[in-house]
Structures are given as structure tokens and as C-alpha cells.
Design an enzyme around this catalytic site. Structure first.
Site, mmCIF file in Angstrom:
data_model
loop_
_atom_site.group_PDB
_atom_site.id
_atom_site.type_symbol
_atom_site.label_atom_id
_atom_site.label_comp_id
_atom_site.label_asym_id
_atom_site.label_seq_id
_atom_site.Cartn_x
_atom_site.Cartn_y
_atom_site.Cartn_z
ATOM 1 N N ARG A 55 56.072 -4.545 28.396
ATOM 2 C CA ARG A 55 56.014 -3.162 28.884
ATOM 3 C C ARG A 55 56.539 -2.219 27.804
ATOM 4 O O ARG A 55 57.103 -2.654 26.805
ATOM 5 C CB ARG A 55 56.817 -3.018 30.176
ATOM 6 C CG ARG A 55 58.243 -3.539 30.011
ATOM 7 C CD ARG A 55 59.259 -2.825 30.801
ATOM 8 N NE ARG A 55 59.384 -1.433 30.410
ATOM 9 C CZ ARG A 55 60.023 -1.030 29.305
ATOM 10 N NH1 ARG A 55 60.581 -1.880 28.443
ATOM 11 N NH2 ARG A 55 60.106 0.257 29.024
ATOM 12 N N GLY A 56 56.349 -0.913 28.104
ATOM 13 C CA GLY A 56 56.663 0.083 27.087
ATOM 14 C C GLY A 56 55.344 0.360 26.381
ATOM 15 O O GLY A 56 54.677 -0.595 25.935
ATOM 16 N N ALA A 57 54.962 1.632 26.323
ATOM 17 C CA ALA A 57 53.611 1.967 25.855
ATOM 18 C C ALA A 57 53.240 1.304 24.513
ATOM 19 O O ALA A 57 52.204 0.626 24.417
ATOM 20 C CB ALA A 57 53.456 3.479 25.808
ATOM 21 N N ARG A 98 46.885 -1.507 33.367
ATOM 22 C CA ARG A 98 47.815 -0.388 33.580
ATOM 23 C C ARG A 98 47.126 0.894 33.098
ATOM 24 O O ARG A 98 46.749 0.991 31.927
ATOM 25 C CB ARG A 98 49.137 -0.599 32.812
ATOM 26 C CG ARG A 98 49.968 -1.752 33.356
ATOM 27 C CD ARG A 98 51.414 -1.659 32.924
ATOM 28 N NE ARG A 98 52.182 -0.758 33.751
ATOM 29 C CZ ARG A 98 53.433 -0.381 33.466
ATOM 30 N NH1 ARG A 98 54.022 -0.784 32.362
ATOM 31 N NH2 ARG A 98 54.084 0.431 34.277
ATOM 32 N N GLN A 203 64.622 -0.592 34.377
ATOM 33 C CA GLN A 203 64.494 -0.794 32.924
ATOM 34 C C GLN A 203 65.740 -0.304 32.174
ATOM 35 O O GLN A 203 66.097 -0.847 31.132
ATOM 36 C CB GLN A 203 63.261 -0.037 32.382
ATOM 37 C CG GLN A 203 61.921 -0.621 32.789
ATOM 38 C CD GLN A 203 61.395 -0.008 34.071
ATOM 39 O OE1 GLN A 203 62.154 0.453 34.906
ATOM 40 N NE2 GLN A 203 60.086 -0.015 34.254
ATOM 41 N N ASP A 244 54.474 7.992 27.817
ATOM 42 C CA ASP A 244 53.363 7.037 27.965
ATOM 43 C C ASP A 244 52.028 7.690 27.650
ATOM 44 O O ASP A 244 51.064 7.000 27.311
ATOM 45 C CB ASP A 244 53.341 6.466 29.384
ATOM 46 C CG ASP A 244 54.448 5.433 29.534
ATOM 47 O OD1 ASP A 244 55.589 5.819 29.783
ATOM 48 O OD2 ASP A 244 54.158 4.234 29.340
ATOM 49 N N ASN A 254 55.741 10.034 31.697
ATOM 50 C CA ASN A 254 56.730 9.006 31.342
ATOM 51 C C ASN A 254 57.289 8.424 32.638
ATOM 52 O O ASN A 254 56.908 8.845 33.734
ATOM 53 C CB ASN A 254 57.845 9.605 30.471
ATOM 54 C CG ASN A 254 58.733 8.536 29.861
ATOM 55 O OD1 ASN A 254 58.227 7.583 29.262
ATOM 56 N ND2 ASN A 254 60.034 8.643 30.026
ATOM 57 N N LYS A 255 58.136 7.456 32.499
ATOM 58 C CA LYS A 255 58.691 6.742 33.658
ATOM 59 C C LYS A 255 59.117 7.690 34.767
ATOM 60 O O LYS A 255 59.733 8.721 34.503
ATOM 61 C CB LYS A 255 59.889 5.901 33.171
ATOM 62 C CG LYS A 255 60.628 5.098 34.210
ATOM 63 C CD LYS A 255 59.742 4.237 35.075
ATOM 64 C CE LYS A 255 58.825 3.336 34.286
ATOM 65 N NZ LYS A 255 57.727 2.756 35.106
HETATM 66 O O1 MRU Z 1 56.592 1.048 33.312
HETATM 67 P P1 MRU Z 1 57.153 0.907 31.930
HETATM 68 O O2 MRU Z 1 58.448 0.212 31.901
HETATM 69 O O3 MRU Z 1 56.131 0.341 30.966
HETATM 70 O O4 MRU Z 1 57.396 2.415 31.480
HETATM 71 C C1 MRU Z 1 57.859 2.648 30.190
HETATM 72 C C2 MRU Z 1 58.178 4.043 29.889
HETATM 73 O O5 MRU Z 1 58.020 4.939 30.701
HETATM 74 C C3 MRU Z 1 58.654 4.322 28.491
HETATM 75 O O6 MRU Z 1 59.482 5.442 28.468
HETATM 76 C C4 MRU Z 1 57.445 4.567 27.582
HETATM 77 O O7 MRU Z 1 56.503 3.560 27.711
HETATM 78 C C5 MRU Z 1 57.828 4.692 26.170
HETATM 79 S S1 MRU Z 1 58.356 3.184 25.441
HETATM 80 C C6 MRU Z 1 58.700 3.616 23.844
#
Ligand code: MRU
Length: 353
Positions: A55-57, A98, A203, A244, A254-255
Site C-alpha cells: 500500500r501507499g500510492a 484500487r 497505518q 494518492d 489522500n487517506k
Molecule cells: O490506503 P492506503 O494505506 O494505501 O493509503 C495511503 C495514503 O493515503 C498515503 O498517504 C498515500 O498513498 C501516499 S504514500 C507516499
């Protein structure tokens, strides 16, 4: 910047030595277990992304790049047309895992371009390997630059509030929003970080506080609803959050919870920076209105972290994984190509000229 194998190993995604699977650090198991998963087919890749094992973009993009390269190698014996068709199906399937983070489709479309613009299968596979490594290497470089720009905005001793996880695990090396703190630490500069636990998938608790603690950073874990008090107490000098998908007008997905942090930051007069590599900017997306927000299983709220359910079975839940922060709330967007200030629609465009 010369990126070494060791640099690439500092993230959570890499190719195995025989190049027949993608190895990921299973982020669902942290902080209690350090386990790795080997992804060698389309289904496993889809499920790992969907379940947030990766996970994480940026990390999703890197995983998708390697993944589609592995799938291409398995189709080496096919004629070009069949090979191309099958990989498009695989790629679209992975993209569907996703919807919000643009890096996933961005990485796969880079691979599609190679497939579509050549017609020799062996040559394509070789080029796909290079491209997958490029995606990874570029992310290391971009995160380094984002971290460097971010670091220029803070002073040793500052308190930084962050949301979700944006470190090396979510990217490659350094990360984005906590990159400045990690890069600063490497240079002997110390900051205090308040990490939102980030409901519902935690997270912040499971990953950010883990990464920062292991790096020797002064990190304090707070529940999401404590951010306001921490800001009011004067403990936070800046908020750094990830992204994201950044729309052309500067709205940022974003999250879930990020927009709340931005509203609080505005209320308390604290600067808030959204940090991300240019791979997360989607100039084809005019504004946050057009960003598809992933909705996830209600059980993540009701049962996932508890011994017993914390709500009646029949209770309805709404579980969006992301929200959009209105560009008017952001102080700046920190990218690898520089710090972008408002007006975001004008200044983001300039990055690509
Ligand atoms: O659902 P996730 O854990 O993939 O969400 C991640 C985020 O929202 C992060 O802030 C984003 O992907 C940036 S990671 C450098």
C-alpha cells in the site's frame, strides 16, 4: 543520482533474484510480524494490493510495474498479438484492485506503452524489465527530492503532525510526507512527530510510528481525534501529509481524515503541505470532484481490530478509504520538481511545461 540495489531494497517492494516473482513486505502484519509475500500470478498481485499488503500510492505503482513484467515473462511463448491482448487484460485487472491512487494506472500505462509500441516479444520483455526498474529508481530519486524540499520548510525541534503512512514502506526510500524528517535525521537534525493513528486501518499506528521509532525519531502516537488539541497546545509547527491523486486544480485525495487535518490546520494557522512525487499528479483530472473514492468493507470499522464486534451486526457503516482536501486549505504541494504554491491550477501546469 545513481540508484543501487541496496537503495531499492530499502522500500517494501522488490524483484526476487531469479526475477520470477515480486517480493513485498506484508504491511498488514506489522508491527508484530515481519513477513514477506511472493507474488507470481495475477490473482496474488490483485489480492495483495486490495488487502493493503502492499500500500501507499508509489509502492503500489512499483509493485504493479514489477508485477506486469513478471506476467509478461510467463507469456514469452505467445505470439505478439496474443501476448499484447493478454497483458492488457492483466493490467486492467490489476488497475481495478484500487481506484483512487493514480500511481497504479500510471505505472501500468507506462508498461502498456512499451507493449503497444513494439512487436518483438523478447525485446518487449527486456524493455519492460528496464521500465519496471526505472519506475522504482525514479521513485527513489523523486522521494529524495520531495524530502529535500520539505526539509527546507522546517527547523530542528519543530513539531510535525502527519496522517497515515508515507514512509519508505509506502514508497521506496525516504518516503514523501515523513521523508523530510527521515532525511533530516540522517543529517543529525531532530524533529518531533505526532502520528495520527489513522482509523480504520491504523497505518499511522502500525506503520508510521514503527518506521519513525526504528529510525530513532521522536514520535508520539495520537488518536485521530486528538489532533485538534495537540495543535491548540502549540506543539505542531507544520502538518505534512501524503497524496494518492493530485488533481489539476490542486485538490488532493489522500487517506480518509486528511481533509479534517487540513481544516484544523487552517483554524490554528498552521501550514499544511501535501507531499508527493509528480507520478501522483493527474493533470487529466480537473478537480477532486472527478476522483473516484474507494469504499471498503464495513468490517474494517466494526470488527477488524477487536476481539468482539464493536457494533451490532445490522448497523450500517460508511467506510471511504480516502477524502479530498480542497486546494484552498493547502499551504503548498511539495513535489520532486519543487514546492508548488497557489494558484495551484497555474503552477501545477508549469511543472509539466
Ligand atoms: O490506503 P492506503 O494505506 O494505501 O493509503 C495511503 C495514503 O493515503 C498515503 O498517504 C498515500 O498513498 C501516499 S504514500 C507516499
Amino acid at each position: 543520482m545513481i540508484v543501487t540495489n541496496e537503495d531499492r531494497m530499502s522500500g517494501s517492494v522488490h524483484l526476487n533474484i531469479d526475477e520470477n516473482c515480486v517480493v513485498i513486505l506484508d504491511q498488514t502484519k506489522l508491527p508484530n510480524h515481519v513477513e514477506y509475500l511472493e507474488l507470481d500470478d495475477r490473482q496474488k498481485m490483485y489480492e495483495a494490493i486490495k488487502a493493503l499488503a502492499v500500500r501507499g500510492a508509489p509502492a503500489i505503482g512499483i509493485c504493479a510495474g514489477y508485477g506486469i513484467y513478471i506476467l509478461a515473462k510467463q507469456k514469452r511463448e505467445l505470439d505478439y498479438e496474443t501476448f499484447k491482448k493478454a497483458l492488457h487484460v492483466d493490467g486492467e485487472y490489476l488497475i481495478s484492485s484500487r481506484p483512487t491512487a493514480v500511481n497504479l494506472s500510471w505505472a501500468i500505462h507506462r508498461m502498456f506503452r512499451i507493449i503497444d509500441e513494439n512487436n518483438d516479444v523478447d525485446k518487449i520483455i527486456e524493455l519492460m524489465r528496464e521500465e519496471a526498474l526505472n519506475i522504482h529508481n525514479e521513485d527513489i530519486e523523486m522521494c529524495y527530492k520531495v524530502s529535500e524540499y520539505g526539509l527546507s520548510l522546517i527547523r530542528p525541534g519543530d513539531g510535525i503532525l502527519t496522517h497515515c503512512n508515507t514512509g519508505p514502506m509506502a514508497t521506496s526510500k525516504y518516503g514523501t510526507a515523513i521523508g523530510p524528517v527521515l532525511l533530516g535525521k540522517e543529517r543529525g537534525l531532530n524533529f518531533r512527530v505526532y502520528a495520527d493513528e489513522t482509523r480504520p486501518l491504523l497505518q499511522g499506528a502500525r506503520l508510521t510510528s514503527y518506521e519513525l521509532q526504528k529510525a530513532g525519531v521522536d514520535v508520539t502516537l495520537i488518536c485521530d481525534n486528538m489532533a485538534s488539541l495537540v495543535m491548540k497546545n502549540g506543539w505542531v509547527q507544520a502538518c505534512f501529509v501524503g497524496c494518492d491523486r493530485i488533481a489539476a486544480n490542486g485538490d488532493v485525495a489522500n487517506k480518509i481524515g486528511t481533509s479534517g487535518v487540513a481544516i484544523l490546520a487552517k483554524h490554528y494557522g498552521i501550514p499544511i503541505y501535501s507531499c508527493g512525487p509528480t507520478s501522483t499528479i493527474d493533470m487529466n483530472c480537473p478537480s477532486g470532484e472527478e476522483i473516484r473514492i474507494e469504499e471498503r468493507d464495513p468490517e474494517e470499522i466494526k470488527t477488524m481490530w477487536y476481539k468482539e464486534p464493536m457494533a451490532l451486526k445490522e448497523v450500517k457503516c460508511y467506510n471511504p478509504a480516502f477524502d479530498v482536501t480542497d486546494h484552498e486549505l493547502l499551504t503548498a504541494i511539495i513535489t520532486d520538481k519543487g514546492i508548488v504554491y497557489p494558484p495551484f491550477d497555474v503552477n501545477l501546469k508549469k511543472l509539466f511545461e
